[in-house]
Every structure is written in C-alpha cells, then in structure tokens.
Motif scaffolding. Structure first.
Motif: not given
Length: 463
Positions: A130-134, A155-161, A167-174, A240-249
């Motif tokens: 389940d790959l969500g915004a948060a 669950r992998h939930a970084p502080a900035d989502g 999306e924030a990284a892409l929008l910041a460049e724009a 990287a975040g998805l790999d961490l969550a998958t390995a833990e699960a």
C-alpha cells in the motif's frame, strides 16, 4: 439496500458503492476531486475523524443515510463516525444525520476482496504493498479458500511523507508548492499522451549515463523543467523505503530454518502467490518495475482500476454483499481435554472453533457437537486451578499443529459446567472464554496473537 465504503487517506476521503452494472465506482459529491475524492483537511488535529465526519455528512446530504457502511482502516484507527450505534440519536455532530454501525476492513483484506471477486487472487501467500502519500505499508497475506490472514507487516513513514516527499521534490524543482494545486499539476503531466514512455526512456538513459542525461527535461511546468536526475533521485528514495518495509514484513513472516522442513515444504513456505501494488504512489510505473525486479509476479488489478481506489472498491463490494471480506482466522482452535471412556480416562483434543469461523471483533465461537454447545468442567475445586490446558491451532488440510499457550483454569465444584469458546479481538489478540451454564459472568483468559501462517511458524509440528 444502499451500501457504501469509505477509505480515509492522507490526501483524500474516498466513498465508493457498487453501481448499476455491478462494478464499484466512486460516489460523486460536491467538492470532490474527480477520480480522487474529497480533500482531507490539512493541518487539523484529528484529521481522520474530521475527514470521516465530512465524508459522511456530504454523502447523507446528497444520497440519504446508507443501510450498510464499511470503513477501510487498520485496527489502530478503528473508530466509527459520531452518530452511529448508541450515540445515533445525537446525529453527526449537529448535522442531524445518522449512520449505521460500521464494519471495518483493513487495506490488505479490502484489496484481496477485490482480487478474489475478480478471480485473480488464488490460494497462497501474497504481498500487498500500500503505497500512499504518508507511508509505504507492506503486508504478507496468507490466502486460503475461506480466509485471509496477515502473517507479517511493516510500515515505512518518513517525517515528510512517502509519496508526498516524492511529489514535493518534483514540485520544488518546478518552483511549485506541494499542495493540492501542485499535485493536480503533476497528475496532469503524468496523464499527457506519451508521458509515461518519454519518462521511461529518459530515466533509462540517465541511469546508464547520468552525467549526460540527468539534465534531460522530462516535464515542463510554466517554463521550468523537471529533470530526469530529480525524478531518478526521488525514485531511489521511494524504492529504498519500500525495500526496507518489504524486508521487514517478510522477516516478520519468515520461514523456519531449512532443517526443520522437507525440501517440498520449504519450497511451499518460500513461495509468494503474487505481489499487489495499490495506493496513489503505485500509479508511478518506474516504482512498479522496481517492485517486480525481484522476480515476483505482479497481480494485476481488475481492468481499469486505479491503484488509489483498489481498497475502497474492494470494501464497496464487501458492503454490497458481493464479496466475502475473508477477514476470519484461517485455522482451527483446539484444546487438550480429558474424557472418561468405558470407565477409563483418555486424553483427547477438543475442537473449540473450526477454521474460518473467528472474526476480529466478532462474537465468541463455542465448542459444539451435533449442533449443541458442549458442556465441560475445568477440574476439582479447592486446588486453586484445574488441570493445565494446552491451547493449539491446527491446519486441517496440512495436518500441522502449533501450540499457542498452556493455561491453568480455575477449578470448580463437581456439578459446575461451562461452555468453552474462543474470541478474537479487533486488535488480533485471542481469548479463551469460559461461560457458566448458570448465566454467571463469563471468564476470559488471554492467548495473545494466534499464529497466522503455520507453514512459516518455527514451532509447527505434525499431528
């Protein structure tokens, strides 16, 4: 009968129902973003509850009170909307509407209900991402003929989502803020004809020769470029975040050491029936390719299903009675018992609850014979406790049995008899139930979490 499902995400509250043609669809409501749902209030305490109230109020205002309501939520978030159950007379925080008592369904169960209804989720182990915004949440699920059990999750939930950070990284460049308007811009860019192919080509070249191709523009917004290098770096963060969550699960559902199983059993334990990607971030094709790079087959969603809507669509099928939620415990629960046969004591195994009968948050299931509840005794009074009773779970098909806990039940008088049952709480923990025949208060004894995949439990033994 009207039946709806609600899924409160980080960015949107989605309401779905089964349409006239038998397929799930989003309910159109004022203020909803087409294809997404109602925006969730930002920066507000109790955002989920506020979004749930707003979604219920918006639906009732347009379509009236539904007969059935299913809410997609993990156990930690399972609270119904104000105005249901005992508080129904109070209305929905002053709106005057009433909602029926909700049923709850986790995202893995909702997604697998959708796939099982489509006939694409066969028996075996499935990994639901389940790959969500948060956050990225990964669940290893065991699918049997009549039940789905979550054997491991992470669950992998970084502080900035999770997706929001991408999306924030892409929008910041724009030069755009990461808000609803910015997300709509990105959605529009991804939806352009040929955009996916151009992005794939640019990322492939940049991966092979970053010095030359990282500066290639993959999108242009108001004259400013979003480059392949920015997308590639943001994608690495997602992967990287998805790999961490998958390995833990997977570690949470890890098989027993190889020496404890035959080669055939080990192969069955390691087998993964398929990988399912859902959530808004699962719309990003390069991330899906990263998922399948490990060799796991990707289970396709029903034709035309947006990954962000998979959970609420599955829950809508359950609400309408067209799909079985299958959120029942897949194995039988037994206890060791003593019985006198022809004047001689014998040790026996007593079936308390058959496979697929326990529902999280449901009523206790009691041992029966011939359609009537069995009467049991616990042992002689005056000894402080009866005989030790071992509780086990058993896979009837594989004849694999796993011990859960040994309990010392209190003794009783010679004539004291009880009904013996087991109950599964919403949080997944089980309790053995002793209910006196004289209508006295039942006693419950905690069993903890029951094993969810006997093929990977290190304590599994054959009967």
């Amino acid at each position: 009968m009207s039946a709806i499902a609600i899924d409160i995400g980080s960015g949107y509250a989605r309401i779905a129902r089964v349409g006239a043609h038998g397929a799930p669809e989003l309910v159109e409501l004022p203020g909803a973003v087409p294809g997404e749902g109602l925006p969730v209030p930002a920066g507000e305490d109790g955002r989920r509850d506020a979004a749930l109230r707003a979604a219920c109020s918006a639906y009732v205002g347009q379509h009236g009170v539904p007969d059935r309501l299913v809410i997609v939520a993990p156990p930690r978030d399972r609270s119904g909307p104000p105005g249901h159950g005992a508080d129904a007379s109070a209305g929905l925080h002053g709106t005057g509407c009433r909602m029926p008592p909700p049923s709850f369904l986790s995202t893995p169960h909702a997604v697998l209900a959708l796939l099982r209804h489509a006939g694409t989720a066969t028996a075996g182990r499935h990994v639901v991402c389940d790959l969500g915004a948060a956050a990225a949440e990964v669940s290893v699920c065991v699918v049997t003929a009549g039940a789905v059990a979550v054997a491991g999750s992470a669950r992998h939930a970084p502080a900035d989502g999770y997706g929001a950070g991408f999306e924030a990284a892409l929008l910041a460049e724009a030069g755009l803020p990461c808000d609803e308007a910015g997300r709509r811009v990105l959605a529009g860019l991804r939806g352009e004809d040929g955009a996916a192919l151009r992005l794939d080509l640019a990322l492939d070249r940049a991966e092979r020769n970053p010095e030359r191709y990282d500066a290639t523009a993959v999108h242009r917004v108001a004259g400013r470029a979003i480059t392949a290098g920015t997308v590639r770096l943001a994608l690495r963060r997602l992967a990287a975040g998805l790999d961490l969550a998958t390995a833990e699960a997977l570690d949470d559902a890890a098989p027993a050491p190889a020496e404890e199983a035959s080669p055939a059993e080990e192969a069955a334990r390691a087998a993964v029936g398929g990988l399912v990607a859902v959530g808004g971030t699962a719309r990003f094709a390069p991330l899906l390719r990263h998922l399948t790079g490990g060799g796991w087959p990707l289970v396709p969603l029903p034709a035309g299903t947006d990954p962000a809507l998979a959970a609420v669509y599955g829950a809508a099928l359950v609400a309408a009675g067209l799909a079985d939620p299958a959120d029942r415990y897949p194995y039988a629960v037994c206890v060791g018992a003593h019985r006198t046969v022809a004047g001689r004591p014998e040790n026996q195994e007593l079936l308390v609850c058959g496979a697929g009968l326990l529902e999280p948050g449901g009523a206790a299931v009691f041992a029966e014979a011939g359609g009537k509840r069995l009467r049991v005794r616990t042992g002689p009074a005056g000894t402080g406790a009866g005989r030790p009773v071992e509780v086990r779970v058993r896979d009837p098909e594989g004849a694999v049995s796993v011990p859960v806990r040994t309990l010392a039940l209190p003794g009783g008088a010679e004539d004291d008899r009880f009904h013996l049952g087991v109950r599964l709480a919403v949080d997944g923990t089980a309790r053995l139930v002793l209910r006196p025949l004289d209508a006295g208060a039942p006693a419950e004894f905690p069993l903890g979490e029951l094993p969810t995949d006997l093929r990977t439990d290190p304590k599994g033994v054959r009967l």
